[in-house]
Design a protein around this motif. Structure first.
Motif, mmCIF file in Angstrom:
data_model
loop_
_atom_site.group_PDB
_atom_site.id
_atom_site.type_symbol
_atom_site.label_atom_id
_atom_site.label_comp_id
_atom_site.label_asym_id
_atom_site.label_seq_id
_atom_site.Cartn_x
_atom_site.Cartn_y
_atom_site.Cartn_z
ATOM 1 N N MET A 1 23.258 -24.299 56.095
ATOM 2 C CA MET A 1 22.728 -25.648 55.908
ATOM 3 C C MET A 1 23.099 -26.757 56.924
ATOM 4 N N ALA A 2 23.901 -26.306 57.984
ATOM 5 C CA ALA A 2 24.244 -27.420 58.915
ATOM 6 C C ALA A 2 23.564 -27.039 60.275
ATOM 7 N N ALA A 3 22.808 -25.925 60.243
ATOM 8 C CA ALA A 3 22.095 -25.331 61.512
ATOM 9 C C ALA A 3 21.168 -26.611 62.021
ATOM 10 N N PRO A 4 21.063 -26.439 63.295
ATOM 11 C CA PRO A 4 20.230 -27.445 63.825
ATOM 12 C C PRO A 4 18.358 -27.166 63.831
ATOM 13 N N THR A 5 18.265 -26.073 63.715
ATOM 14 C CA THR A 5 16.723 -25.626 63.433
ATOM 15 C C THR A 5 16.729 -24.661 62.279
ATOM 16 N N GLU A 6 15.385 -24.504 61.567
ATOM 17 C CA GLU A 6 15.211 -23.415 60.795
ATOM 18 C C GLU A 6 15.523 -22.112 61.087
ATOM 19 N N ALA A 7 15.036 -21.706 62.441
ATOM 20 C CA ALA A 7 15.226 -20.490 62.800
ATOM 21 C C ALA A 7 17.014 -20.137 62.908
ATOM 22 N N ALA A 8 17.534 -20.984 63.304
ATOM 23 C CA ALA A 8 19.168 -20.958 63.373
ATOM 24 C C ALA A 8 19.524 -20.667 61.956
ATOM 25 N N ALA A 9 19.182 -21.619 61.087
ATOM 26 C CA ALA A 9 19.508 -21.385 59.630
ATOM 27 C C ALA A 9 18.945 -19.994 59.145
ATOM 28 N N ARG A 10 17.912 -19.597 59.576
ATOM 29 C CA ARG A 10 17.303 -18.201 58.922
ATOM 30 C C ARG A 10 18.405 -17.196 59.528
#
Length: 273
Positions: A79-88
């Motif tokens: 949830m704290a990831a900077p991008t959606e790709a990183a969150a995925r």
């Protein structure tokens, strides 16, 4: 950078498209709203996300999920990831990326729902994920009633950790019941029935036919028969099954969503959407 992304997303955030009747649901005073799930569909996680979206526009939300409590830190990092790709990619480090996680709780639709939570947080809303499923809760030789008690405790921790947030719970439909079910006597009192009645409101998922990815004799798309009005849609408030639930969520006939681990990545690691 994250602050700029949040401001940009907030300025272009689309409508939540919450189901009809969600406004009446969210106007209720209870702090814990429990939504039943028939694991492994496309439509039910999407409807839950839309309800969470509308709730997040109104105030802080904690999403309590029937997922391993051991992944709590992983979800926080996602949830704290900077991008959606990183969150995925972060979500996929957990059960979603495990090829042995083949039941409907680890579906592609569930992963997309989780990314929807990330988008809401990135847009500036106060939202957190709280996985509550105890990993070692079954007592050797004891029935499922103990498991239900453990689940209720895990859900209650979501309110303890964020007392100012409304808790929206997404859990198997049986666990969302407030009273026992004669067909499953070893369940005893389901999880929702252990929560304070005055602070808990539950929705039954309407069985309207269609498909779901589930593990019965084998894992794969399964077809179910509809037992509820196939034309009904949205949140319908009112006691169901002699008070076992406080209302119904009807999404119509469903389609199966396969495990996320079996699907190719849809966002490149360099995406910043």
């Amino acid at each position: 950078m994250f602050e700029l992304l949040a401001a940009a997303l907030l300025s272009v955030q689309p409508p939540c498209a919450a189901p009809t009747g969600a406004d009446a649901l969210l106007a209720r005073p209870e702090s814990i709203l429990v939504v039943g799930d028939n694991h492994g569909t496309v439509e039910i996680p999407a409807a839950f996300l839309a309800i969470v979206c509308e709730a997040a526009r109104q105030g802080p939300v904690t999403v309590a999920l029937e997922m391993p409590e051991t992944e709590r830190v992983l979800y926080r990092n996602a949830m704290a990831a900077p991008t959606e790709a990183a969150a995925r990619n972060t979500f996929l480090y957990g059960a979603f990326g495990n090829p042995r996680s083949t039941d409907g709780r680890n579906s592609e639709a569930m992963l997309e729902m989780m990314l929807g939570f990330w988008r809401l947080k990135a847009a500036g809303h106060d939202i957190a994920i709280h996985p509550f499923m105890a990993v070692e809760s079954r007592i050797q030789g004891r029935d499922q009633a103990w498991w239900e008690l453990e689940m209720a405790y895990g859900i209650s921790r979501a309110l303890v950790s964020r007392p100012d947030a409304r808790v929206l719970v997404f859990v198997g439909d049986l666990h969302a019941r407030k009273i026992g079910y004669a067909f499953w006597p070893d369940v005893g009192v389901p999880a929702a029935g252990h929560l304070p009645a005055a602070d808990t409101f539950t929705l039954h998922i309407a069985r309207q036919g269609g498909g779901a990815w589930q593990c019965q004799q084998s894992c794969g798309p399964q077809t179910g028969h509809g037992r509820y009005d196939p034309d009904a849609r949205g949140v319908i408030l009112g006691p169901v099954e002699d008070g076992a639930y406080d209302g119904v969520l009807a999404v119509g006939p469903t389609t199966a969503s396969p495990p996320a681990a079996l699907q190719p990545a849809t966002i490149s690691s360099g995406s910043s959407s």
